[in-house]
Design a protein around this motif. Structure first.
Motif, mmCIF file in Angstrom:
data_model
loop_
_atom_site.group_PDB
_atom_site.id
_atom_site.type_symbol
_atom_site.label_atom_id
_atom_site.label_comp_id
_atom_site.label_asym_id
_atom_site.label_seq_id
_atom_site.Cartn_x
_atom_site.Cartn_y
_atom_site.Cartn_z
ATOM 1 N N GLN A 7 -0.268 14.917 -0.745
ATOM 2 C CA GLN A 7 -0.603 13.991 0.325
ATOM 3 C C GLN A 7 -0.742 14.793 1.615
ATOM 4 O OE1 GLN A 7 1.884 10.516 0.705
ATOM 5 N NE2 GLN A 7 2.013 10.204 -1.525
ATOM 6 N N LEU A 8 -1.826 14.591 2.325
ATOM 7 C CA LEU A 8 -2.097 15.324 3.554
ATOM 8 C C LEU A 8 -1.952 14.399 4.755
ATOM 9 C CD1 LEU A 8 -3.134 17.996 4.867
ATOM 10 C CD2 LEU A 8 -5.456 17.051 4.651
ATOM 11 N N TYR A 9 -1.145 14.835 5.728
ATOM 12 C CA TYR A 9 -0.955 14.077 6.964
ATOM 13 C C TYR A 9 -1.461 14.903 8.147
ATOM 14 C CZ TYR A 9 2.070 10.649 4.671
ATOM 15 O OH TYR A 9 2.548 9.638 3.865
ATOM 16 N N ILE A 10 -2.097 14.236 9.088
ATOM 17 C CA ILE A 10 -2.512 14.868 10.342
ATOM 18 C C ILE A 10 -2.053 13.974 11.483
ATOM 19 C CG2 ILE A 10 -4.447 15.676 11.756
ATOM 20 C CD1 ILE A 10 -5.988 16.276 9.211
ATOM 21 N N ASP A 11 -1.318 14.579 12.411
ATOM 22 C CA ASP A 11 -0.751 13.835 13.547
ATOM 23 C C ASP A 11 0.082 12.646 13.076
ATOM 24 O OD1 ASP A 11 -1.895 15.504 15.508
ATOM 25 O OD2 ASP A 11 -3.800 14.431 15.346
ATOM 26 N N ASN B 118 -0.319 10.796 10.508
ATOM 27 C CA ASN B 118 -1.069 9.765 9.779
ATOM 28 C C ASN B 118 -1.567 10.295 8.442
ATOM 29 O OD1 ASN B 118 -0.968 7.805 11.958
ATOM 30 N ND2 ASN B 118 -2.415 9.151 13.031
ATOM 31 N N LEU B 119 -1.469 9.464 7.419
ATOM 32 C CA LEU B 119 -1.920 9.866 6.089
ATOM 33 C C LEU B 119 -3.445 9.972 6.052
ATOM 34 C CD1 LEU B 119 -1.358 10.378 3.043
ATOM 35 C CD2 LEU B 119 -1.611 7.898 2.721
ATOM 36 N N ILE B 120 -3.930 11.120 5.609
ATOM 37 C CA ILE B 120 -5.363 11.318 5.364
ATOM 38 C C ILE B 120 -5.680 10.917 3.937
ATOM 39 C CG2 ILE B 120 -7.237 13.000 5.255
ATOM 40 C CD1 ILE B 120 -6.220 12.311 8.092
ATOM 41 N N GLY B 121 -4.854 11.358 2.997
ATOM 42 C CA GLY B 121 -5.036 11.020 1.590
ATOM 43 C C GLY B 121 -4.730 12.199 0.698
ATOM 44 N N LEU C 14 8.263 8.738 -0.635
ATOM 45 C CA LEU C 14 6.988 8.899 0.062
ATOM 46 C C LEU C 14 5.887 8.056 -0.579
ATOM 47 C CD1 LEU C 14 5.848 10.486 2.489
ATOM 48 C CD2 LEU C 14 5.022 12.197 0.868
ATOM 49 N N LYS C 15 5.984 7.838 -1.874
ATOM 50 C CA LYS C 15 4.976 7.000 -2.544
ATOM 51 C C LYS C 15 4.980 5.587 -1.962
ATOM 52 C CE LYS C 15 5.567 9.381 -7.000
ATOM 53 N NZ LYS C 15 6.009 9.204 -8.407
ATOM 54 N N VAL C 16 6.185 5.079 -1.685
ATOM 55 C CA VAL C 16 6.322 3.732 -1.114
ATOM 56 C C VAL C 16 5.953 3.759 0.365
ATOM 57 C CG1 VAL C 16 7.938 1.836 -0.675
ATOM 58 C CG2 VAL C 16 8.141 3.190 -2.777
ATOM 59 N N PHE C 17 6.458 4.779 1.064
ATOM 60 C CA PHE C 17 6.230 4.910 2.509
ATOM 61 C C PHE C 17 4.734 4.967 2.828
ATOM 62 C CE2 PHE C 17 5.555 7.745 6.177
ATOM 63 C CZ PHE C 17 6.292 7.087 7.157
ATOM 64 N N SER C 18 3.991 5.738 2.022
ATOM 65 C CA SER C 18 2.561 5.946 2.295
ATOM 66 C C SER C 18 1.667 4.976 1.542
ATOM 67 C CB SER C 18 2.171 7.378 1.887
ATOM 68 O OG SER C 18 2.329 7.550 0.475
ATOM 69 N N ASN C 19 2.282 4.248 0.581
ATOM 70 C CA ASN C 19 1.495 3.387 -0.318
ATOM 71 C C ASN C 19 0.412 4.212 -1.014
ATOM 72 O OD1 ASN C 19 0.908 0.928 -1.601
ATOM 73 N ND2 ASN C 19 -0.626 0.350 -0.056
ATOM 74 N N TRP C 20 0.820 5.421 -1.407
ATOM 75 C CA TRP C 20 -0.104 6.344 -2.090
ATOM 76 C C TRP C 20 0.673 6.948 -3.268
ATOM 77 C CZ3 TRP C 20 -5.159 7.018 -0.525
ATOM 78 C CH2 TRP C 20 -5.895 8.025 -1.157
ATOM 79 N N PRO C 21 0.229 6.735 -4.495
ATOM 80 C CA PRO C 21 1.091 7.018 -5.649
ATOM 81 C C PRO C 21 1.088 8.457 -6.158
ATOM 82 C CG PRO C 21 -0.935 5.991 -6.384
ATOM 83 C CD PRO C 21 -1.005 6.040 -4.895
ATOM 84 N N THR C 22 0.185 9.300 -5.639
ATOM 85 C CA THR C 22 0.046 10.643 -6.217
ATOM 86 C C THR C 22 0.220 11.733 -5.167
ATOM 87 O OG1 THR C 22 -2.356 10.605 -5.871
ATOM 88 C CG2 THR C 22 -1.530 9.806 -8.007
#
Length: 320
Positions: A290-294, A296-299, A279-287
């Motif tokens: 992680q919150l997704y809505i519809d 899409n990554l919110i952060g 998921l870190k690679v998929f979202s390009n978010w390392p920590t």
């Protein structure tokens, strides 16, 4: 063996479940007060002395507790006699003709090994047909929407985001029992990939904890993550579960969502290393969290807090 008088449906089905895979179980529906039925019962008493493999399950049609069994086998008159192998009805006789009955019972007894093998192969063919579908197939109690046991529920949690087809083993007694023989695995659920048996829920859990199950499943990690992120309107990937967060940031995100009293699906990233790292690679978010809505990554929690303070979070959380 002796004649087995059945007073309750549960006992009746137990005999079929436990005996009809190694013997031809003969069902005999009678009304004891009728002379023709008494003659048939006496005939069975004599046949049992000759054939040790003969199992005769007697149902008194005058017993109201056995009405459902009588209806299941469409008993309209007595005596009615039926042969059962592995839940399959071989044949039914509505007859008090002793020579005809004796001839039929002798045939079942003398050919019971052949009949048992024949019915087994018929059911194996059905199982192979179910398993022809490519990808993952799970045999479970109930459905993904209405699981009927805790082990099925646990498996469904483990395979969140995977594509699979399913078969409700409670819908077919024959498949339920013969699959145990086919797989040499006595319990459910059972998981197959491309027709090959993977194991039960404990095996899947073990493979998931090591990150190996994604490879065994033959599915792409990014496809799975995309489905996971879209499994519900709001999806939270966190450390632990909402009832027991494993870090302060995850706990803070849970508290923030609780503030708006919204329904969401959570995923414990500690439960599956392939998700935690992928998921870190998929979202390009390392920590995490992680919150997704519809989908899409919110952060993470910092972004969610900023959106909360600016008033942006509530509208997207509660949007239809």
């Amino acid at each position: 063996m002796s004649l087995i008088w059945q007073e309750f449906p549960a006992d009746f089905y137990k005999v079929i479940r436990e005996k009809s895979f190694t013997n031809v179980v003969t069902l005999c529906f009678v009304s004891p007060a009728i002379e023709a039925c008494q003659n048939v019962l006496h005939c069975f008493e004599e046949l049992i002395k000759i054939h040790s493999s003969l199992i005769v399950s007697i149902v008194d049609v005058d017993n109201p507790a056995m009405n459902e069994v009588k209806e299941l086998y469409q008993v309209q008159r007595v005596p009615t006699i039926a042969g059962i192998v592995g839940f399959k009805l071989l044949e039914r006789l509505e007859s008090a003709d002793i020579p005809v009955i004796v001839s039929k019972i002798m045939d079942w007894c003398e050919n019971h090994n052949k009949l048992i093998e024949q019915v087994k192969e018929e059911n194996f063919a059905k199982i192979r047909e179910i398993l022809q579908k490519p990808g993952m197939t799970i045999f479970i109690k109930g459905t993904p929407q209405q699981p009927r046991c805790k082990f099925t529920r646990k498996l469904l949690e483990l395979i969140k985001g995977y594509e699979f087809s399913h078969f409700d083993i409670l819908s077919d007694d024959s498949i339920r029992e013969y699959l145990k023989i086919y797989s040499k695995w006595p319990t459910y659920p059972q998981v197959y990939v491309n027709g090959e048996f993977i194991g039960g829920v404990d095996i899947v859990e073990s493979l998931t904890k090591t990150g190996e199950f994604i490879n065994s499943s033959g599915q792409n990690i990014n496809d799975r993550l995309k489905r996971l992120a879209s499994i519900d309107k709001i999806v939270l990937f966190m450390k632990g579960v909402p009832e027991n967060p494993f870090c302060g940031f995850s706990e803070a995100m849970v508290q923030l969502l609780a503030k708006y009293d919204v329904k969401y699906t959570s995923f414990d990233i500690f439960s599956d290393p392939s998700v935690r790292e992928g998921l870190k690679v998929f979202s390009n978010w390392p920590t995490y969290p992680q919150l997704y809505i519809d989908g899409n990554l919110i952060g993470g929690i910092d972004i969610a807090r900023q959106m909360d303070e600016s008033g942006e979070l509530e509208p997207i959380l509660k949007a239809n």
